[in-house]
Write a protein that holds these residues in place. Structure first.
Motif, mmCIF file in Angstrom:
data_model
loop_
_atom_site.group_PDB
_atom_site.id
_atom_site.type_symbol
_atom_site.label_atom_id
_atom_site.label_comp_id
_atom_site.label_asym_id
_atom_site.label_seq_id
_atom_site.Cartn_x
_atom_site.Cartn_y
_atom_site.Cartn_z
ATOM 1 N N GLY C 179 -1.073 -8.082 5.977
ATOM 2 C CA GLY C 179 0.381 -7.297 5.645
ATOM 3 C C GLY C 179 1.459 -8.493 5.153
ATOM 4 N N ARG C 180 1.698 -9.331 5.605
ATOM 5 C CA ARG C 180 2.535 -10.489 4.890
ATOM 6 C C ARG C 180 2.385 -10.814 3.450
ATOM 7 N NH1 ARG C 180 2.882 -12.333 10.109
ATOM 8 N NH2 ARG C 180 1.595 -14.259 9.291
ATOM 9 N N ALA C 181 1.127 -11.267 3.276
ATOM 10 C CA ALA C 181 0.993 -11.416 1.769
ATOM 11 C C ALA C 181 1.266 -10.574 1.282
ATOM 12 C CB ALA C 181 -0.850 -11.473 2.112
ATOM 13 N N LEU C 182 1.134 -9.046 1.274
ATOM 14 C CA LEU C 182 1.163 -8.453 1.181
ATOM 15 C C LEU C 182 2.616 -7.738 0.626
ATOM 16 C CD1 LEU C 182 -1.310 -6.012 -0.391
ATOM 17 C CD2 LEU C 182 -0.168 -4.597 2.098
ATOM 18 N N ASN C 183 3.024 -7.825 1.239
ATOM 19 C CA ASN C 183 4.787 -8.092 1.188
ATOM 20 C C ASN C 183 5.341 -9.062 0.256
ATOM 21 O OD1 ASN C 183 7.154 -7.030 2.569
ATOM 22 N ND2 ASN C 183 6.757 -5.917 4.021
ATOM 23 N N THR C 184 4.771 -10.207 0.077
ATOM 24 C CA THR C 184 5.295 -11.395 -0.740
ATOM 25 C C THR C 184 5.163 -10.781 -2.054
ATOM 26 O OG1 THR C 184 4.369 -12.767 1.151
ATOM 27 C CG2 THR C 184 5.436 -13.975 -1.576
ATOM 28 N N LEU C 185 3.527 -10.459 -2.318
ATOM 29 C CA LEU C 185 2.378 -10.257 -3.102
ATOM 30 C C LEU C 185 3.588 -8.632 -3.981
ATOM 31 C CD1 LEU C 185 0.575 -10.546 -4.158
ATOM 32 C CD2 LEU C 185 -0.066 -8.086 -3.816
ATOM 33 N N ARG C 186 4.152 -7.700 -3.409
ATOM 34 C CA ARG C 186 4.971 -6.711 -3.916
ATOM 35 C C ARG C 186 6.362 -7.076 -4.413
ATOM 36 N NH1 ARG C 186 8.471 -2.766 -0.743
ATOM 37 N NH2 ARG C 186 8.072 -3.790 1.345
ATOM 38 N N HIS C 187 6.903 -8.422 -3.279
ATOM 39 C CA HIS C 187 8.163 -8.738 -4.313
ATOM 40 C C HIS C 187 8.303 -9.592 -5.052
ATOM 41 C CE1 HIS C 187 10.369 -6.806 -1.279
ATOM 42 N NE2 HIS C 187 9.530 -6.821 -0.228
ATOM 43 N N ASP C 188 7.095 -10.362 -5.417
ATOM 44 C CA ASP C 188 7.255 -11.657 -6.041
ATOM 45 C C ASP C 188 5.739 -12.058 -6.509
ATOM 46 O OD1 ASP C 188 7.578 -13.541 -7.846
ATOM 47 O OD2 ASP C 188 9.267 -14.317 -6.972
ATOM 48 N N ARG C 189 5.162 -11.542 -7.393
ATOM 49 C CA ARG C 189 3.480 -11.660 -7.647
ATOM 50 C C ARG C 189 3.274 -13.459 -7.871
ATOM 51 N NH1 ARG C 189 -0.626 -7.941 -10.753
ATOM 52 N NH2 ARG C 189 -0.225 -6.514 -9.930
ATOM 53 N N ALA C 190 4.151 -13.895 -8.700
ATOM 54 C CA ALA C 190 4.117 -15.446 -9.076
ATOM 55 C C ALA C 190 4.630 -16.357 -7.550
ATOM 56 C CB ALA C 190 5.418 -15.396 -9.867
ATOM 57 N N ARG C 191 5.157 -15.852 -6.592
ATOM 58 C CA ARG C 191 5.289 -16.706 -5.668
ATOM 59 C C ARG C 191 4.236 -16.002 -4.713
ATOM 60 N NH1 ARG C 191 8.852 -16.520 -0.708
ATOM 61 N NH2 ARG C 191 7.895 -17.829 0.553
ATOM 62 N N ALA C 192 3.907 -14.737 -4.650
ATOM 63 C CA ALA C 192 2.558 -15.218 -3.873
ATOM 64 C C ALA C 192 1.217 -15.746 -4.454
ATOM 65 C CB ALA C 192 1.911 -13.592 -4.265
ATOM 66 N N MET C 193 0.838 -16.244 -5.934
ATOM 67 C CA MET C 193 -0.205 -16.663 -6.024
ATOM 68 C C MET C 193 0.196 -18.111 -5.877
ATOM 69 S SD MET C 193 -0.234 -15.031 -9.469
ATOM 70 C CE MET C 193 -1.761 -15.782 -10.604
ATOM 71 N N ALA C 194 1.530 -18.417 -6.027
ATOM 72 C CA ALA C 194 2.046 -19.508 -5.535
ATOM 73 C C ALA C 194 1.211 -20.052 -4.325
ATOM 74 C CB ALA C 194 3.081 -20.076 -6.081
ATOM 75 N N ASP C 195 1.819 -19.174 -3.383
ATOM 76 C CA ASP C 195 1.092 -19.483 -1.552
ATOM 77 C C ASP C 195 -0.318 -19.057 -1.843
ATOM 78 O OD1 ASP C 195 3.756 -18.950 -0.947
ATOM 79 O OD2 ASP C 195 4.076 -17.311 -0.716
ATOM 80 N N GLY C 196 -0.922 -19.339 -2.283
ATOM 81 C CA GLY C 196 -2.210 -19.004 -2.817
ATOM 82 C C GLY C 196 -2.512 -18.185 -2.122
ATOM 83 N N PRO C 198 -4.764 -14.618 -2.335
ATOM 84 C CA PRO C 198 -5.818 -14.299 -3.420
ATOM 85 C C PRO C 198 -5.574 -12.441 -3.703
ATOM 86 C CG PRO C 198 -6.873 -13.928 -1.297
ATOM 87 C CD PRO C 198 -5.311 -14.694 -1.141
ATOM 88 N N VAL C 199 -4.523 -12.958 -5.045
ATOM 89 C CA VAL C 199 -3.805 -11.100 -4.929
ATOM 90 C C VAL C 199 -4.565 -10.329 -5.627
ATOM 91 C CG1 VAL C 199 -2.426 -10.196 -6.847
ATOM 92 C CG2 VAL C 199 -1.546 -12.749 -6.273
ATOM 93 N N VAL C 200 -5.523 -10.557 -6.177
ATOM 94 C CA VAL C 200 -6.449 -9.574 -6.424
ATOM 95 C C VAL C 200 -7.237 -8.886 -5.302
ATOM 96 C CG1 VAL C 200 -9.008 -8.555 -8.002
ATOM 97 C CG2 VAL C 200 -6.856 -10.014 -9.205
ATOM 98 N N ALA C 201 -8.225 -9.543 -4.796
ATOM 99 C CA ALA C 201 -8.214 -9.251 -3.629
ATOM 100 C C ALA C 201 -7.643 -8.146 -2.459
ATOM 101 C CB ALA C 201 -9.475 -10.263 -2.343
ATOM 102 N N VAL C 202 -6.214 -8.502 -2.333
ATOM 103 C CA VAL C 202 -5.478 -8.401 -1.023
ATOM 104 C C VAL C 202 -5.301 -7.405 -0.972
ATOM 105 C CG1 VAL C 202 -3.172 -8.775 -0.295
ATOM 106 C CG2 VAL C 202 -4.778 -10.652 0.112
ATOM 107 N N SER C 203 -4.545 -6.940 -2.807
ATOM 108 C CA SER C 203 -4.032 -6.083 -3.605
ATOM 109 C C SER C 203 -4.962 -4.744 -3.306
ATOM 110 C CB SER C 203 -3.475 -5.717 -4.690
ATOM 111 O OG SER C 203 -2.346 -6.652 -5.139
ATOM 112 N N SER C 204 -6.532 -5.009 -4.077
ATOM 113 C CA SER C 204 -7.920 -3.994 -3.909
ATOM 114 C C SER C 204 -8.242 -3.402 -2.755
ATOM 115 C CB SER C 204 -8.808 -5.203 -4.771
ATOM 116 O OG SER C 204 -8.396 -5.509 -6.110
ATOM 117 N N ALA C 205 -7.951 -5.108 -1.381
ATOM 118 C CA ALA C 205 -7.943 -4.231 -0.577
ATOM 119 C C ALA C 205 -7.148 -3.107 0.085
ATOM 120 C CB ALA C 205 -8.621 -5.932 0.830
#
Lengths: 284, 386, 325
Positions: C179-196, C198-205
């Motif tokens: 859930g936290r990964a998801l939240n970071t992702l929504r606000h800032d994809r670049a930050r989420a990627m930098a945090d490691g 897995p953007v595609v997997a998390v969003s798809s799940a």
């Protein structure tokens, strides 16, 4: 081969209609960063008025009606901005609300009958293909509007102001551009463009009160499929979808006819013609 | 506000809304009116038929009540909009029966909605008078069949009538243009089933969604299939008109037969001058060449400021007349159950429309070929073919 | 945002559900409530995909349709039990949603919306063309009712129960690492990627899970109405549920449910027939104008104040913790 060419040409005429609907969508996206879902409803309203009054006067009144409706949208937009909305999806959703309201007004005032008017009766025969002039007229109007829009957006000071407002609203404001007022203008322009599309559809095939949403969705698909970054891509998207539909209607059978255009859209998107470079997250 | 208050407030408001829809009834003081529901698609895509149905039921009700209603007892019709939505249709039956206590329901607005409303009507023991042609509505395998009575000719009858006529004129190679829905698809399916017995061949079929804005590709396809005649199974007027124009444009110059769904004023207005001689099967001919009964209904509609549209008015009033006739024949208490039983014994029923309705225990398709007329487009009108 | 986003959600939902279950007696309103509840579930799925993952989907109603057809087909053609149907109604939409998301997640948001719209069209075409299985245009009728929830009232309890379970799942999910990964992702994809992340997997799940929620709603729909046709759970509903989520507050767990109730009750109270759309559209615009973060956005400060008045204020927490929730 001749048959194939004929389908392609028919598809282009059909696609011109989608392209026309895509123009206001792309315009709103390029300049405001949102999508006006009421475009199909403006078209419906213009067609309803145009069908009732008829002739040039009907067309003018129809355009006026569409303009008034889009001014309502512009007012809603300004109010939303005043209320501090920066999420453009809210604007898109409220335009959907307006679209539903317009559809309902049309149903209540005109009833459920279809709006159809006789276009030109003549038939031209070009290289064995019989063509009603309405098709070329639609395509020509679409291209002319596209040229005008492109010139306006990329060749004039107003266009620069518009684009600047979309890219960086705050910056544009600081540079002295009345961002909200300029953007409100765009909604009004969308009303006129939608209205023109509606009138052309009225004289081509006709439509009824249910058409608003599906016209919007057709225009939406056209404006997105090749990327939403400028109106030319939107118009091209419309043509491509039109050709795909005509070919699949001609050569496909049964379910394939309806499936092929959808797969074309998905494939185009999947191939990333939009530029997957925006991977790092462009959020409108 | 607690949820309790919310519920009671909303309930009160909902009741107000219902009363607003209910037709107030002037005279007949003292006698409790007999309540009949009308579950029609008054918004959504099927509003094209639902609104004429509602208008006609409204004016016909006044007429029938002035003739004494049900043996002196006034009839009240309570309308419910199913919004062309299956779940809403089920809910409509529920509300009309449990809150308004109707004893029969005219509806639902579409074939799919009848399938959704049927089980609930059966559970609540109230018959549905279905103003739809959809074949599946009275399919023998429906458990709720005893509770569904069709008040329009079924699509099977319509399609057979048209194709028989086409075959009689020597058109052996038929192309079918149809709309993408249950109505349209039935057209192709039944045509293919009947082909052999009628000595015809379906050489091509071309579907289109309701809102197609250009139909030339479909017309070219049927032209290339060398069809000798085109059968349009379409009920969306703009779609039918668009196809006829497209056919003329691409040089598909063969006879065109329109299904009864197209016998609407807006189709005739829409095809314009290029469609002389186009044949349209029609449920009655309310707009252009009414029978005496249809004339009466048409006058009532005009007196109420409505413009008659076509068959929606006729099938809607078939439902109302049938319900009243069933109620009249009941000696004891009028309930959903007794209405249902009475309907199975109704025969020779004459409504405003042509044809005589007749149901039996084994056949719930009330109206047949005698409800239909063949028409031709002439001078922007549907002329009844003699 | 915090007060309504912690574990209070499922408790509140449970409380409200029990209240509703006890107080609602009118058969017509119970019927209305069942359908609103089913729509609320689909709206919850929008809350997850749009509110949390930032993916605007116009295919949530078709996902519900897949769920409805899955159980309908098992019930009508094979006489299978509704529980077997439930498994199908969860897995099929989840799989399809996950695959679609893998394909298009890299695109910009509007393109994702268009892709879901295309998927919706494809689902509809398959449903109406596959006559022998789906009943084609006519649809599937005679889907068996649930033996253990036969009356509308029992069914209403079942719907409430499912909603509470889904809310509890949803809430736990948000509190997890996912859930936290998801939240970071929504606000800032670049930050989420930098945090490691897995953007595609998390969003798809997340998208797959959201489709599964919708599938459950479809299952409830099919066994309640007993009929499902190709036009029933279509694009109109997809748009409506997005509206419900946004009006209630898409980023709040309970927002979509609130939106579904408000819009659902509104639809009942507005005068029906021709002019209904005018009132509906107008009200929609008004709500959007007044409530920018949805109705829960308006309610939140008020709610927080009320809560502070009742519950003694805990010690001031560190800013880091505040950012995390």
């Amino acid at each position: 081969m001749l048959l194939f060419t004929e389908y392609v040409i028919r598809g282009l005429f059909l696609g011109a209609m989608y392209g026309l609907l895509a123009l206001p969508m792309s315009l709103a996206f390029v300049t405001v960063g949102t999508i006006d879902f009421a475009v199909g409803a403006y078209a419906l309203l213009a067609a309803a008025i145009g069908a009732t009054v008829g002739g040039t006067l009907g067309a003018l009144l129809g355009l006026a009606g569409a303009l008034v409706a889009s001014l309502v949208m512009a007012a809603v937009f300004v109010l939303l901005k005043r209320a501090g909305h920066h999420d453009t999806i809210m604007i898109a959703l409220s335009s959907f609300g307006l679209a539903v309201a317009i559809g309902s007004i049309v149903l209540a005032s005109w009833g459920s009958t279809a709006f159809v008017r006789q276009g030109l009766d003549a038939v031209w025969t070009v290289a064995g293909i019989r063509i009603n002039p309405q098709g070329p007229i639609n395509l020509a109007v679409g291209l002319a509007l596209l040229a005008g829009l492109t010139a306006l957006l990329f060749g004039t000071g107003l266009g620069r102001m518009l684009r600047a407002s979309a890219v960086n609203a705050q910056g544009a404001e600081l540079a002295g551009i009345p961002v909200v007022a300029v953007q409100a203008l765009i909604f009004a322009a969308g009303g006129l463009l939608g209205g023109i599309a509606g009138l052309l559809i009225l004289y081509s095939s006709g439509l009824d009160f249910t058409a608003g949403l599906s016209l919007t969705l057709s225009g939406f698909a056209a404006s997105i499929v090749f990327g939403v970054s400028n109106p030319a891509r939107g118009f091209l998207g419309g043509l491509a979808i039109g050709v795909a539909e005509a070919l699949s209607a001609g050569y496909g059978s049964g379910a394939m006819t309806a499936l092929i255009p959808q797969f074309v859209v998905l494939l185009t998107l999947g191939l990333g013609m939009l530029g997957a470079g925006r991977y790092t997250g462009y959020r409108p | 506000m607690t949820s309790n208050q919310t519920t009671s407030v909303t309930r009160r408001l909902a009741i107000c809304a219902c009363l607003g829809l209910t037709l107030a009834w002037p005279s007949f003081a003292q006698v409790a009116p007999l309540k009949i529901g009308a579950l029609l698609s008054m918004s959504g895509p099927a509003a094209v038929f639902g609104i004429p149905e509602r208008d006609a039921i409204t004016v016909a009700l006044e007429d029938l009540n002035s003739q004494g209603g049900v043996n002196g007892r006034p009839v009240q019709v309570i309308f419910y909009d199913d919004r062309t939505d299956a779940a809403e249709a089920g809910r409509g039956v529920n509300q009309l029966v449990s809150r308004d206590q109707v004893v029969a329901i005219i509806g639902a607005g579409t074939g799919g909605n009848v399938l959704a409303a049927g089980p609930i009507a059966m559970r609540l023991k109230v018959p549905l008078l279905a103003p739809v042609g959809t074949i599946a509505a009275t399919d023998k395998k429906n458990a709720f069949l005893p509770w569904v009575f069709r008040v329009a000719p079924s699509d099977a009858v319509n399609i057979r009538t048209i194709l028989t006529d086409a075959a009689k004129d020597g058109n052996k190679r038929i192309g079918v243009f149809y709309q993408e829905d249950a109505y349209g698809k039935t057209g192709v399916d039944v045509a293919e089933q009947l082909a052999q017995s009628l000595g015809i061949q379906v050489v091509g079929s071309a579907p289109a969604p309701y809102t197609a804005t250009d139909l030339t590709a479909q017309a070219i396809k049927l032209r290339e299939a060398n069809a000798q005649a085109i059968f349009m199974q379409v009920s969306v007027a703009s779609l039918g008109a668009g196809f006829v124009k497209a056919a003329r444009q691409v040089g598909l110059n063969v006879p065109i037969y329109g299904s009864s769904g197209l016998a609407q004023k807006s189709f005739v207005d829409g095809v314009g001058a290029g469609a002389e001689g186009l044949r349209v099967l029609s449920i009655g001919n309310l707009v252009y060449d009414p029978s005496p009964g249809e004339k009466k209904l048409s006058d009532l509609l005009r007196a109420a400021g409505k413009v008659p549209q076509g068959w929606g008015e006729l099938v809607g009033t078939n439902g109302l007349v049938a319900a009243i006739a069933a109620a009249k024949s009941i000696k004891g208490e009028i309930t959903g159950q007794s209405m249902r039983d009475a309907m199975e014994n109704l025969c020779g029923l004459e409504a405003y429309a042509r044809g005589k309705g007749c149901w039996t225990k084994d056949d719930h398709d009330g109206w047949r070929e005698d409800a239909l007329v063949f028409t031709e487009i002439a001078n922007g009108r549907l002329r009844t073919r003699k | 945002m915090k007060q309504l986003r912690n574990h209070a959600n499922s408790a509140a939902a449970l409380l409200i559900a029990v209240l509703f279950a006890l107080l609602l007696r009118d058969p017509v309103w119970i019927d209305v409530a069942v359908v609103i509840g089913i729509q609320a579930l689909i709206a919850l799925s929008v809350g997850l995909s749009f509110g949390q993952a930032g993916l605007l989907s116009l295919a949530q109603a078709p996902f519900a349709a897949i769920g409805a057809y899955a159980t309908g087909i098992i019930s009508v053609h094979y006489g299978g039990s509704p529980l077997a149907g439930l498994a199908g109604a969860i897995m099929l939409p989840a799989l399809l949603g996950y695959l679609l998301a893998r394909l298009v997640i890299r695109l910009e948001p509007l393109a994702v919306a268009l892709a879901t719209l295309s998927l919706a069209a494809i689902v509809e075409v398959v449903i109406r063309s596959w006559d022998s299985v789906t009943g084609g245009y006519v649809g599937l009728s005679g889907i068996s009712p649930l033996a253990w929830a036969a009356s509308p009232r029992e069914y209403f309890w079942l719907v409430l129960l499912v909603i509470v379970i889904v809310i509890a799942l949803y809430e736990n999910l948000l509190a997890s690492r996912f859930g936290r990964a998801l939240n970071t992702l929504r606000h800032d994809r670049a930050r989420a990627m930098a945090d490691g992340v897995p953007v595609v997997a998390v969003s798809s799940a997340a998208f797959g899970l959201s489709a599964a929620f919708a599938g459950v709603a479809g299952w409830l729909y099919a066994h309640y109405v007993s009929y499902v046709g190709p036009g029933d759970l279509g694009t109109h509903l997809s748009i409506s549920v997005v509206l419900m989520a946004v009006i209630g507050g898409a980023s709040y767990v309970l927002g979509p449910v609130v939106g579904a109730i408000v819009l659902g009750v509104l639809m009942r109270m507005l005068p029906a027939q021709e002019l209904q759309g005018l009132f509906y559209g107008g009200t929609l615009i008004l709500i959007l104008l007044v409530a920018r973060d949805g109705l829960l956005g308006i309610a939140e400060p008020w709610f927080a104040r009320a809560l502070r008045a009742i519950v003694p204020q805990p010690a001031r927490v560190a800013p880091e913790d505040e950012r995390r929730t």
